[in-house]
Each structure stands twice: as structure tokens, then as C-alpha cells.
Scaffold this motif. Structure first.
Motif, mmCIF file in Angstrom:
data_model
loop_
_atom_site.group_PDB
_atom_site.id
_atom_site.type_symbol
_atom_site.label_atom_id
_atom_site.label_comp_id
_atom_site.label_asym_id
_atom_site.label_seq_id
_atom_site.Cartn_x
_atom_site.Cartn_y
_atom_site.Cartn_z
ATOM 1 N N TRP A 95 72.929 77.926 -32.024
ATOM 2 C CA TRP A 95 72.570 78.401 -30.685
ATOM 3 C C TRP A 95 71.498 79.470 -30.786
ATOM 4 N N ILE A 97 70.879 82.546 -28.750
ATOM 5 C CA ILE A 97 71.617 83.335 -27.766
ATOM 6 C C ILE A 97 70.830 84.591 -27.425
ATOM 7 N N SER A 126 80.711 77.761 -29.203
ATOM 8 C CA SER A 126 80.270 77.982 -27.830
ATOM 9 C C SER A 126 79.484 79.295 -27.754
ATOM 10 N N PRO A 127 78.752 79.513 -26.674
ATOM 11 C CA PRO A 127 78.064 80.799 -26.504
ATOM 12 C C PRO A 127 79.033 81.988 -26.499
ATOM 13 N N GLU A 128 80.211 81.791 -25.929
ATOM 14 C CA GLU A 128 81.199 82.885 -25.893
ATOM 15 C C GLU A 128 81.680 83.234 -27.300
ATOM 16 N N ALA A 130 79.892 82.699 -29.975
ATOM 17 C CA ALA A 130 78.713 83.300 -30.607
ATOM 18 C C ALA A 130 78.644 84.790 -30.298
ATOM 19 N N VAL A 148 76.552 87.252 -22.555
ATOM 20 C CA VAL A 148 75.546 86.230 -22.816
ATOM 21 C C VAL A 148 74.630 86.136 -21.600
ATOM 22 N N SER A 150 71.591 84.170 -21.852
ATOM 23 C CA SER A 150 71.198 82.757 -21.899
ATOM 24 C C SER A 150 71.581 82.181 -23.256
ATOM 25 N N ALA A 151 71.782 80.880 -23.262
ATOM 26 C CA ALA A 151 72.154 80.187 -24.495
ATOM 27 C C ALA A 151 71.469 78.829 -24.519
ATOM 28 N N GLU A 153 71.379 75.424 -26.833
ATOM 29 C CA GLU A 153 71.965 74.686 -27.952
ATOM 30 C C GLU A 153 70.829 74.090 -28.765
#
Length: 178
Positions: A95, A97, A126-128, A130, A148, A150-151, A153
């Protein structure tokens, strides 16, 4: 310079020598007033690496965390954190992030509160997830404010160790609305 010497000792397999050299330097630094955080982080990461090789994993992890808190770009410490945790997931992805937080100190002599953005490359489910790997890379006083922003993939990474792979040094600051 001492960090480079310790790195060389570690690379030559002389981990006990690297440990002794970095410990002596860190003790001396503790007695001095002005030292670059990047230099201290480099010494800490080499000390941590030697500890890890010698099987002292918990202390190695804690020192690596301390090193990235001082210099989030320290690749040796980031690698060591991933190595000690050794977390993998079939659902892991790379990601990009961007985290957002509230800066803790006054910014450019302003009396306004400022927020910031910082960019990371992280392998996580997931971003969370991360975000949890990112928190130790930011100053302790701002970690609780991180979210977060923005993320993106990038690619599946099911065989990679999860954690931070790259921390961009630049921050983007912005005044917070009142």
C-alpha cells in the motif's frame, strides 16, 4: 562514521565487536549535548541488529523502534522490525499510505495549530492495519492523532513480511481549521 564502522562489523559477522562499539558510542552520546538524531538512530539500529543476530530479540525490537522514532528513514531498523515480528498474511498487499496527524510543536513560529501529511509504503492486509505498523515511525506525541488520509493498493504481497518498507522524509504541513 561510527555507525558505518558498526555496520561494517555486522556485515563481517563480528557482531560482538559491533555490539561493544555501538554500546560505547551510545554511552558517550548520552553524555554529550548536541548529536544528530540520524547518527544516533544509525548506531541504535546497528546495536539492535547485533542483538538480534545474537538472539536477544526483544531488546533488538525495542531499539529498532527507538531508531525509527528518531529517523523514520532508517532502513536497517525498519527491516529489523519486520524481521522480528515476522508477520505474514495471504491477504497482504503493498500500500501507498498517506497518514494525517496533528503536529505537536509550533510550526514556523505560528500560534496556529498545524496538521501534517506523511507518506509510507507498507505491506499489510488493509490500510487500517498499515496504520498500526506506521505509528512507531512518527514522533510519540503525534501517534494518537494519526489517521489514514488516503490509501492506494499497489500489488498483492502474500509472501512478504508485513510492515513499513519505506517512509518518506518529507512532511506536508497545513494550518488546521479553527
Amino acid at each position: 562514521l561510527e555507525g558505518a564502522r558498526a555496520y561494517s562489523l555486522n556485515e563481517l559477522g563480528k557482531h560482538s565487536d559491533a555490539l561493544a562499539r555501538t554500546a560505547a558510542c551510545l554511552t558517550q552520546i548520552g553524555e554529550e549535548q548536541e548529536v544528530e538524531p540520524e547518527a544516533v538512530a544509525r548506531l541504535l539500529s546497528e546495536h539492535a541488529y547485533a542483538l538480534w543476530i545474537l538472539g536477544i530479540h526483544e531488546a533488538a525490537y525495542l531499539e529498532a523502534i527507538e531508531a525509527v522514532a528518531m529517523n523514520k528513514e532508517n532502513q536497517r531498523a525498519a527491516w529489523l522490525i519486520r524481521e522480528v515480528l515476522d508477520e505474514r498474511s495471504v491477504d497482504a498487499k503493498a500500500w501507498r499510505i498517506v497518514v494525517e496527524g496533528r503536529w505537536a510543536q509550533p510550526y514556523e513560529d505560528s500560534d496556529k495549530d498545524y496538521g501534517f501529511l506523511a507518506t509510507y509504503i507498507v505491506v499489510a492486509d488493509s490500510p487500517e492495519d498499515a496504520l498500526e505498523f506506521i505509528r512507531p515511525f512518527e514522533p510519540e506525541e503525534v501517534r494518537f492523532t494519526l489517521k489514514v488520509n488516503s490509501a492506494v493498493e499497489l500489488e498483492p504481497r502474500p509472501d512478504a513480511q508485513m510492515g513499513v518498507y519505506e517512509a518518506m522524509s518529507a512532511y506536508q504541513f497545513f494550518p488546521l481549521e479553527e
